[in-house]
Each structure stands twice: as C-alpha cells, then as structure tokens.
Design a protein around this motif. Structure first.
Motif, PDB file in Angstrom:
ATOM      1  N   SER A  37       0.883  -1.204  -0.054  1.00 62.26           N
ATOM      2  CA  SER A  37       0.021  -0.062   0.219  1.00 62.26           C
ATOM      3  C   SER A  37       0.962   1.264   0.026  1.00 62.26           C
ATOM      4  O   SER A  37       0.533   2.352  -0.324  1.00 62.26           O
ATOM      5  CB  SER A  37      -0.946  -0.038   1.407  1.00 62.26           C
TER       6      SER A  37
ATOM      7  N   VAL B  51       0.113   7.640  -5.959  1.00 65.17           N
ATOM      8  CA  VAL B  51      -0.873   8.690  -5.756  1.00 65.17           C
ATOM      9  C   VAL B  51      -0.385  10.244  -5.588  1.00 65.17           C
ATOM     10  O   VAL B  51      -0.846  11.130  -6.357  1.00 65.17           O
ATOM     11  CB  VAL B  51      -1.933   8.291  -4.806  1.00 65.17           C
TER      12      VAL B  51
ATOM     13  N   ASP C  98      -2.090   0.271 -11.912  1.00 60.73           N
ATOM     14  CA  ASP C  98      -3.408   0.694 -12.619  1.00 60.73           C
ATOM     15  C   ASP C  98      -3.414   2.068 -12.771  1.00 60.73           C
ATOM     16  O   ASP C  98      -3.061   2.897 -11.854  1.00 60.73           O
ATOM     17  CB  ASP C  98      -4.622   0.235 -12.023  1.00 60.73           C
TER      18      ASP C  98
ATOM     19  N   VAL D  55       1.150   2.216  -3.472  1.00 63.54           N
ATOM     20  CA  VAL D  55       0.060   2.926  -4.063  1.00 63.54           C
ATOM     21  C   VAL D  55      -0.011   4.375  -3.491  1.00 63.54           C
ATOM     22  O   VAL D  55      -0.112   5.214  -4.352  1.00 63.54           O
ATOM     23  CB  VAL D  55      -0.885   2.087  -3.527  1.00 63.54           C
ATOM     24  N   ASP D  56       0.425   4.611  -2.314  1.00 64.35           N
ATOM     25  CA  ASP D  56       0.339   5.793  -1.802  1.00 64.35           C
ATOM     26  C   ASP D  56       1.601   6.749  -2.502  1.00 64.35           C
ATOM     27  O   ASP D  56       1.147   7.883  -2.874  1.00 64.35           O
ATOM     28  CB  ASP D  56       0.630   5.819  -0.086  1.00 64.35           C
TER      29      ASP D  56
ATOM     30  N   ILE E 159      -5.045   5.139 -10.471  1.00 65.77           N
ATOM     31  CA  ILE E 159      -4.165   5.537  -9.532  1.00 65.77           C
ATOM     32  C   ILE E 159      -3.969   7.068  -9.281  1.00 65.77           C
ATOM     33  O   ILE E 159      -4.229   7.982  -8.488  1.00 65.77           O
ATOM     34  CB  ILE E 159      -3.120   4.635  -8.887  1.00 65.77           C
ATOM     35  N   ASN E 160      -3.567   7.268 -10.383  1.00 61.85           N
ATOM     36  CA  ASN E 160      -3.216   8.672 -10.534  1.00 61.85           C
ATOM     37  C   ASN E 160      -3.327   9.420 -11.979  1.00 61.85           C
ATOM     38  O   ASN E 160      -2.337   9.325 -12.564  1.00 61.85           O
ATOM     39  CB  ASN E 160      -1.492   9.084 -10.021  1.00 61.85           C
TER      40      ASN E 160
END
Length: 143
Positions: A99, A106, A131, A102-103, A134-135
């Motif tokens: 995660s 982002v 993906d 992902v953070d 996400i941003n």
C-alpha cells in the motif's frame, strides 16, 4: 538489499528519469543470526523473480518517493507476477509496504510511464499497483 527489484536513475533521450525494473531471476537472501538468541543461526532463503516481497516493496515505495522529491519522471518496466503471500511475508508487513507503493504513486506529480515488455506479465496485486486510475493525470501506459 531487496534484490528482486532494481531501481536507479537513467537518461532517456537526455532526459533524467527514475527507473524501476523487476528482477526476473531467483535470488538468495541471507538473514543474519539474532545476537540476542545464542541458538539462532543465519538463514538463507530463495526469493522468486518477478515477485514483490516485503523488502522489495519497501524499496520500490522508497524509490518512488525519492524520485518524486527529485521531480523526475518515472519509468516502470512492469513485469511482476504479484506480491508474495506467505505467512512470514504477511508477518513482515507485505500489505503495508504494497500500500506504500500505491500511496507514493498517488502523490506522484511528474509523469509516470509504465512499459510492459514483450513477454512481460502483470498478475494479482501487481496489476492493481500499476493501474492508471491510481493517478490518472500523471500516468502514461505503453503495452
């Protein structure tokens, strides 16, 4: 450390970029003996290539944050089979470090290029991490 992922800086057409690449070969990792436990021993474990383990997921997230701080565009050569899911990896917080990737993505403000090389694959949680939703403003995907 975290030899199942390779990170670094490179130039593409003279433009400096941050680069993240999956190691495709299996690697050995050594865990030292615990100095507080006299009966403990050094252990050597195998890690499969193209898999994010807790250490490599942490290294990936840290590299993304470093590249972001340097305001570099990011090139991800995506060729992952996913995250490790063993009991030891769950104990070592693979979900937390996944995660964190992902953070970091982002919050990334520079362009992010994802390239899936010929014969490359994205499966499981790796697909979620790269993906474009996400941003969306920063992502460029090349298949």
């Amino acid at each position: 450390w975290a030899r199942t992922v390779v990170v670094g800086r490179a130039r593409l057409g003279g433009i400096p970029m941050g680069v993240i690449i999956a190691e495709t070969r299996s690697v050995s990792t050594t865990s030292p003996a615990d100095p507080a436990a006299p009966m403990s021993q050094e252990t050597v474990t195998q890690q499969a290539g193209q898999v994010w383990y807790p250490d490599s997921a942490f290294k990936t997230a840290q590299a993304i944050r470093d590249f972001s701080g340097e305001e570099l565009p990011l090139m991800i050569f995506a060729n992952w089979r996913g995250f490790s899911g063993g009991q030891r990896d769950m104990f070592n917080e693979i979900l937390k470090f996944g995660s964190d990737i992902v953070d970091a993505l982002v919050a990334y403000k520079q362009p992010v290029f994802v390239y899936i090389p010929p014969g490359g694959e994205l499966r499981g949680g790796a697909w979620v991490v790269v993906d474009s939703t996400i941003n969306s403003p920063a992502w460029r995907c090349t298949l």
